[in-house]
Scaffold this active site. Structure first.
Site, PDB file in Angstrom:
ATOM      1  N   SER A  56       0.826  -1.203   0.000  1.00 24.99           N
ATOM      2  CA  SER A  56       0.000   0.000   0.000  1.00 24.99           C
ATOM      3  C   SER A  56       0.864   1.258   0.000  1.00 24.99           C
ATOM      4  O   SER A  56       1.927   1.302   0.618  1.00 24.99           O
ATOM      5  CB  SER A  56      -0.899  -0.048   1.238  1.00 24.99           C
ATOM      6  OG  SER A  56      -1.120   1.241   1.731  1.00 24.99           O
ATOM      7  N   LYS A  57       0.363   2.256  -0.681  1.00 20.09           N
ATOM      8  CA  LYS A  57       1.041   3.553  -0.786  1.00 20.09           C
ATOM      9  C   LYS A  57       1.355   4.159   0.582  1.00 20.09           C
ATOM     10  O   LYS A  57       2.310   4.914   0.730  1.00 20.09           O
ATOM     11  CB  LYS A  57       0.129   4.540  -1.531  1.00 20.09           C
ATOM     12  CG  LYS A  57       0.159   4.415  -3.011  1.00 20.09           C
ATOM     13  CD  LYS A  57       0.358   5.815  -3.612  1.00 20.09           C
ATOM     14  CE  LYS A  57       0.669   5.790  -5.078  1.00 20.09           C
ATOM     15  NZ  LYS A  57       2.039   5.427  -5.363  1.00 20.09           N
ATOM     16  N   ARG A  58       0.519   3.813   1.542  1.00 23.73           N
ATOM     17  CA  ARG A  58       0.734   4.342   2.897  1.00 23.73           C
ATOM     18  C   ARG A  58       2.108   3.983   3.432  1.00 23.73           C
ATOM     19  O   ARG A  58       2.665   4.662   4.275  1.00 23.73           O
ATOM     20  CB  ARG A  58      -0.330   3.756   3.844  1.00 23.73           C
ATOM     21  CG  ARG A  58      -1.514   4.644   4.028  1.00 23.73           C
ATOM     22  CD  ARG A  58      -2.330   4.252   5.211  1.00 23.73           C
ATOM     23  NE  ARG A  58      -2.681   2.846   5.240  1.00 23.73           N
ATOM     24  CZ  ARG A  58      -2.538   2.077   6.308  1.00 23.73           C
ATOM     25  NH1 ARG A  58      -2.031   2.565   7.408  1.00 23.73           N
ATOM     26  NH2 ARG A  58      -2.903   0.808   6.261  1.00 23.73           N
TER      27      ARG A  58
END
Ligand code: GLU
Length: 473
Positions: free
Chosen positions: A255-257
């Site tokens: 995930s980009k997070r």
């Protein structure tokens, strides 16, 4: 023995994911190891999800990782075209073969009817709804009339009933499901394009693919493919479904997070392609030894499908990747470091400066994009927050200025010796002295060794920076 031919079949529906590069790497290495061929095929039959320009970006990023293909777009080959939208007549021909064999049929049901049918099935408690085969009852003449009248249609597979669909996955072992759980899948859509399931089987067969190695999220699709191989009477390829990637500690997909996700982003952040590949080798495979560093050639030699992990997901350890990247950065020659760092330095920076900086920063930098944070003061004057300076900073900087101004020869040893003598003579605390000097020169408490930095920065620029701070005390 049949020749080993593996393939990667990207869909141009967005950016290429780092996990795709891992899967591609395994396919590529397996083909190379067996003196076979590695093929790229573009699967662009989903017109709704098609993203303009994605095909080129995918091919470019694969090349930028240092990987290549023996057949496919840009290079051609004997089984082309390698872009599915250029093979539509091939799929039509093959749908006709199944129609003739009565293994497929025309379906003229409207979207509205299908939606209603699904609603009704759900209301009856059916979990996975299936086409009710209304159109299978159509007589030959009725079908012909509808076709002549150009009614929209799809071609569906007639999935045989009460049949165990079984395949032996090279990694996960035997997988078996009842054909009663498989819908009469659409083979040709109403826009004339094939579905993924149909095109993938036709192409893997015609392109003589021997091993289909892909992420294990495709396992549920494989029985549908098996049924098609059987309907055509074709020999099946080997299937090997490999674990997908998950975010370390999160149990979920990347995930980009947590950072970069697309293959391109990792390169843009200054991860070296060879470090990334080395890291990816271990995401689902292990040689069974402690050895961690492999070049591509070495990987080809040791890679085997038997050593792929029989697990659902493998953790993508971002800290480990940073560590590995730093190991690779440290091994670069100064020239190579400078060349690769150019795009992370301000425009117009002389490569010669980067060559000089290389020995100072290589061990401290985990990805090349950190260059400006660590060495930005070489490229532009720093903004110095005077609150960071210690209480004796004026004396420290005056002493440093005095020494540097009067140095007879400009080299590290001479600078070191003279500064140390002065510190001793004045009774300064060494750590405090150098911290003030560091802040004045670099505006930061974290820099490469400061005396080495001063030598590179030059006498004039160093004195200017010290003077600037001293002049507004
Ligand atoms: N086009 C599919 C994808 O986007 C290929 C899946 C497969 O390898 O069969 O991943």
């Amino acid at each position: 023995m049949t020749k080993v031919r593996t393939r990667m079949a990207p869909s141009p529906t967005g950016e290429y994911h780092i996990g795709h590069i891992r899967t591609l790497l395994y396919n590529w290495a397996f083909a190379k190891k067996n003196k076979g061929d590695f093929i790229i095929r573009i699967e662009n039959t989903d017109r709704e999800r098609y993203v303009e320009g994605a095909t080129d970006r995918i091919l470019d990023v694969i090349s930028d990782y240092g990987l290549s293909w023996d057949e496919g777009p840009r290079v051609g080959g004997p089984y082309g075209p390698y872009i599915q939208s250029e093979r539509l007549d091939i799929y039509q021909e093959h749908a006709q073969i199944l129609l003739k064999k009565k293994a497929a049929y025309y379906c003229f049901c409207s979207e509205e009817r299908l939606a209603k049918m699904r609603e009704e099935q759900k209301a009856r408690g059916v979990v996975s709804t299936k086409y009710d085969r209304l159109c299978l009852k159509l007589k030959k003449q009725e079908i012909e009339e509808k076709l002549v009248n150009k009614l929209p249609y799809v071609i569906r597979m007639k999935v045989p009933e009460n049949k165990e669909v079984t395949f032996n996955d090279l990694i996960t072992g035997k997988i078996s499901i009842s054909s009663n759980n498989i819908d009469d899948q659409v083979l040709i859509k109403s826009d004339g394009f094939p579905t993924y399931h149909f095109a993938v089987v036709v192409d893997d067969h015609l392109m003589k693919i021997s091993h289909v190695m892909r992420g294990n999220d495709w396992i549920p699709s494989t029985p549908k493919h098996i049924l098609l191989y059987e309907a055509f009477g074709w020999k099946m390829p080997y299937f090997a479904h490999i674990p997908n990637l998950k975010e370390m500690g999160a149990g979920k997909k990347l995930s980009k997070r947590f950072g970069a996700v697309s293959a391109r982003e990792f390169l843009d952040e200054g991860y070296l392609a060879e470090a990334l590949l080395n890291f990816l080798m271990f995401l689902g495979w292990n040689p069974g030894t402690d050895r961690e560093f492999y070049s591509l050639e070495e990987f080809i030699r040791v890679f085997s499908i038997e050593k792929i992990h029989k697990t659902d997901l493998v953790a993508f350890d971002r800290d480990k990747l940073l560590w590995m990247n730093n190991q690779y950065i440290q091994k670069l020659t100064d020239e190579d470091f400078a060349q690769r760092s150019l795009k992370f330095a301000p425009v117009g920076i002389d490569k010669k400066l980067l060559i000089k900086l290389s020995p100072l920063v290589k061990s401290r930098i985990k990805k090349l994009s950190e260059l400006r944070q660590l060495a930005g003061f070489f490229f532009e004057k720093p903004r110095v927050d005077k609150k960071m300076l210690g209480k004796n900073w004026v004396e420290h900087l005056q002493a440093a200025h005095n020494i540097i101004e009067n140095l007879d020869s400009w080299d590290l040893e001479n600078l070191n010796d003279n500064l140390m003598k002065k510190i001793e003579k004045k009774g300064f605390k060494t750590g405090d002295f150098f911290m003030d000097l560091r802040i004045a020169i670099a505006g930061s408490k974290f820099t490469p060794p400061i005396n080495d930095s001063i030598v590179i920065l030059g006498k004039e620029e160093t004195l200017k920076r010290i003077n600037k701070i001293l002049s507004d005390k």
